[in-house]
Design a protein around this motif. Structure first.
Motif, PDB file in Angstrom:
ATOM      1  N   ARG A  79     -22.576  13.828 -47.081  1.00  0.00           N
ATOM      2  CA  ARG A  79     -22.569  14.680 -45.888  1.00  0.00           C
ATOM      3  C   ARG A  79     -21.418  14.352 -44.950  1.00  0.00           C
ATOM      4  N   GLY A  80     -20.648  13.317 -45.279  1.00  0.00           N
ATOM      5  CA  GLY A  80     -19.527  12.951 -44.438  1.00  0.00           C
ATOM      6  C   GLY A  80     -19.896  12.127 -43.231  1.00  0.00           C
ATOM      7  N   LEU A  81     -21.097  11.535 -43.235  1.00  0.00           N
ATOM      8  CA  LEU A  81     -21.546  10.745 -42.094  1.00  0.00           C
ATOM      9  C   LEU A  81     -21.179   9.271 -42.229  1.00  0.00           C
ATOM     10  N   LEU A  82     -21.064   8.800 -43.462  1.00  0.00           N
ATOM     11  CA  LEU A  82     -20.681   7.414 -43.721  1.00  0.00           C
ATOM     12  C   LEU A  82     -19.407   7.398 -44.564  1.00  0.00           C
ATOM     13  N   ARG A  83     -18.619   6.364 -44.374  1.00  0.00           N
ATOM     14  CA  ARG A  83     -17.366   6.210 -45.101  1.00  0.00           C
ATOM     15  C   ARG A  83     -17.648   6.079 -46.584  1.00  0.00           C
ATOM     16  N   HIS A  84     -16.786   6.694 -47.404  1.00  0.00           N
ATOM     17  CA  HIS A  84     -16.977   6.639 -48.851  1.00  0.00           C
ATOM     18  C   HIS A  84     -16.778   5.214 -49.352  1.00  0.00           C
ATOM     19  N   ASP A  85     -17.790   4.681 -49.994  1.00  0.00           N
ATOM     20  CA  ASP A  85     -17.747   3.334 -50.556  1.00  0.00           C
ATOM     21  C   ASP A  85     -18.874   3.241 -51.570  1.00  0.00           C
ATOM     22  N   ASP A  86     -19.131   2.060 -52.099  1.00  0.00           N
ATOM     23  CA  ASP A  86     -20.190   1.871 -53.084  1.00  0.00           C
ATOM     24  C   ASP A  86     -21.536   1.782 -52.367  1.00  0.00           C
ATOM     25  N   PRO A  87     -22.413   2.778 -52.529  1.00  0.00           N
ATOM     26  CA  PRO A  87     -23.684   2.770 -51.797  1.00  0.00           C
ATOM     27  C   PRO A  87     -24.593   1.606 -52.164  1.00  0.00           C
ATOM     28  N   HIS A  88     -24.472   1.095 -53.406  1.00  0.00           N
ATOM     29  CA  HIS A  88     -25.291  -0.055 -53.804  1.00  0.00           C
ATOM     30  C   HIS A  88     -24.845  -1.305 -53.044  1.00  0.00           C
ATOM     31  N   PHE A  89     -23.540  -1.509 -52.962  1.00  0.00           N
ATOM     32  CA  PHE A  89     -23.023  -2.644 -52.200  1.00  0.00           C
ATOM     33  C   PHE A  89     -23.402  -2.511 -50.727  1.00  0.00           C
ATOM     34  N   MET A  90     -23.292  -1.294 -50.205  1.00  0.00           N
ATOM     35  CA  MET A  90     -23.606  -1.054 -48.793  1.00  0.00           C
ATOM     36  C   MET A  90     -25.076  -1.337 -48.504  1.00  0.00           C
ATOM     37  N   ALA A  91     -25.959  -0.913 -49.416  1.00  0.00           N
ATOM     38  CA  ALA A  91     -27.390  -1.148 -49.233  1.00  0.00           C
ATOM     39  C   ALA A  91     -27.709  -2.629 -49.258  1.00  0.00           C
ATOM     40  N   GLU A  92     -27.129  -3.351 -50.222  1.00  0.00           N
ATOM     41  CA  GLU A  92     -27.388  -4.785 -50.304  1.00  0.00           C
ATOM     42  C   GLU A  92     -26.840  -5.510 -49.077  1.00  0.00           C
ATOM     43  N   LEU A  93     -25.671  -5.089 -48.616  1.00  0.00           N
ATOM     44  CA  LEU A  93     -25.095  -5.706 -47.423  1.00  0.00           C
ATOM     45  C   LEU A  93     -25.996  -5.482 -46.214  1.00  0.00           C
ATOM     46  N   LEU A  94     -26.464  -4.243 -46.039  1.00  0.00           N
ATOM     47  CA  LEU A  94     -27.312  -3.954 -44.886  1.00  0.00           C
ATOM     48  C   LEU A  94     -28.614  -4.744 -44.942  1.00  0.00           C
ATOM     49  N   LEU A  95     -29.249  -4.802 -46.094  1.00  0.00           N
ATOM     50  CA  LEU A  95     -30.488  -5.572 -46.214  1.00  0.00           C
ATOM     51  C   LEU A  95     -30.251  -7.048 -45.914  1.00  0.00           C
ATOM     52  N   SER A  96     -29.117  -7.568 -46.357  1.00  0.00           N
ATOM     53  CA  SER A  96     -28.789  -8.963 -46.075  1.00  0.00           C
ATOM     54  C   SER A  96     -28.564  -9.183 -44.586  1.00  0.00           C
ATOM     55  N   MET A  97     -27.911  -8.234 -43.937  1.00  0.00           N
ATOM     56  CA  MET A  97     -27.670  -8.343 -42.497  1.00  0.00           C
ATOM     57  C   MET A  97     -28.982  -8.305 -41.715  1.00  0.00           C
ATOM     58  N   ILE A  98     -29.887  -7.424 -42.127  1.00  0.00           N
ATOM     59  CA  ILE A  98     -31.176  -7.318 -41.446  1.00  0.00           C
ATOM     60  C   ILE A  98     -31.980  -8.600 -41.610  1.00  0.00           C
ATOM     61  N   ALA A  99     -31.979  -9.147 -42.808  1.00  0.00           N
ATOM     62  CA  ALA A  99     -32.756 -10.355 -43.071  1.00  0.00           C
ATOM     63  C   ALA A  99     -32.163 -11.569 -42.374  1.00  0.00           C
ATOM     64  N   GLY A 100     -30.831 -11.658 -42.324  1.00  0.00           N
ATOM     65  CA  GLY A 100     -30.204 -12.850 -41.765  1.00  0.00           C
ATOM     66  C   GLY A 100     -30.692 -14.092 -42.490  1.00  0.00           C
ATOM     67  N   LEU A 101     -30.946 -15.141 -41.739  1.00  0.00           N
ATOM     68  CA  LEU A 101     -31.512 -16.366 -42.301  1.00  0.00           C
ATOM     69  C   LEU A 101     -33.011 -16.471 -42.021  1.00  0.00           C
ATOM     70  N   ASP A 102     -33.585 -15.421 -41.454  1.00  0.00           N
ATOM     71  CA  ASP A 102     -34.967 -15.510 -41.004  1.00  0.00           C
ATOM     72  C   ASP A 102     -35.942 -15.762 -42.142  1.00  0.00           C
ATOM     73  N   PHE A 103     -35.739 -15.086 -43.284  1.00  0.00           N
ATOM     74  CA  PHE A 103     -36.675 -15.257 -44.386  1.00  0.00           C
ATOM     75  C   PHE A 103     -36.573 -16.667 -44.969  1.00  0.00           C
ATOM     76  N   GLU A 104     -35.368 -17.214 -44.982  1.00  0.00           N
ATOM     77  CA  GLU A 104     -35.207 -18.591 -45.439  1.00  0.00           C
ATOM     78  C   GLU A 104     -35.877 -19.561 -44.465  1.00  0.00           C
ATOM     79  N   LYS A 105     -35.768 -19.294 -43.189  1.00  0.00           N
ATOM     80  CA  LYS A 105     -36.421 -20.146 -42.192  1.00  0.00           C
ATOM     81  C   LYS A 105     -37.936 -20.117 -42.378  1.00  0.00           C
TER      82      LYS A 105
END
Length: 219
Positions: free
Chosen positions: A146-172
């Protein structure tokens, strides 16, 4: 991408009782929970469970499907044009779920038993975190089209976002270290994660200015 999108309407009261029983038992028994224990906890017979779900593996898959449905509700709640609103609700729901006492305890047990039950652990990952990442990647791919997000690998983007949301909290949590156990603090982290993601990938990033250092200082 064929990520599962379970329909909440397909479940009845009996399903919810059984699935709640599984969640509770996994927090105390991990992957060693039995169909007999589930039946006793849910107030039904073991034969009913096998007749309805076929096997313990299928039952666990259905439980993971219910979680996926709930976890992605924020992405489906809006039309998807409000990127920040959708992703922020998704991030908050994700953090809230993994801060539930039952979930924290279950994750600790499953991690400790994964080497003993590798196939079961892999199935839980596939139907849980793996399916969530696939669903998020599919959602991101649609916004790229739809042109709302920059063209890139959506799988990489999804994994990156999930990692950012989790941070180190789950490890803590896993190592019994103080973590973000306050809803206000979790929301601040969710906002920071989503805004940082959109600064990197939104075509026209209409997001707030970066958060101050004061808001970044969490437990």
């Amino acid at each position: 991408m064929n990520s599962p999108t379970p329909a909440a309407g397909a479940l009845d009261a009996r399903d919810h009782r059984v699935f709640d029983a599984v969640r509770e038992l996994m927090s105390t028994q991990g992957m060693q929970l039995s169909m007999e224990a589930v039946a006793q906890q849910a107030g039904c017979s073991k034969q009913t469970l096998y007749s309805r779900y076929g096997s313990k593996q299928e039952l666990l898959r259905r439980v993971m499907q219910r979680h996926l449905c709930r976890a992605t509700a924020g992405l489906r709640a809006m039309d998807g044009e409000d990127l920040r609103g959708c992703l922020l609700q998704f991030a908050i729901d994700h953090l809230e779920h993994f801060n539930e006492t039952q979930v924290i305890q279950a994750r600790r047990l499953i991690a400790a038993e994964a080497a003993q039950f590798p196939q079961e652990a892999q199935a839980l990952y596939r139907d849980g975190a793996g399916a969530l990442a696939l669903h998020l990647a599919e959602w991101i791919a649609t916004r790229i089209e739809r042109g709302l997000l920059r063209h890139d690998d959506p799988h990489f983007m999804a994994e990156l976002l999930l990692s950012m949301i989790a941070g180190l909290d789950f490890e803590k949590q896993r190592f019994h270290t103080p973590h973000r156990d306050d809803a206000v603090v979790r929301r601040r982290w969710a906002e920071f994660s989503v805004d940082s993601f959109l600064q990197a990938f939104a075509v026209h990033p209409a997001v707030p200015e970066p958060h101050s250092n004061q808001l970044r200082s969490f437990s």
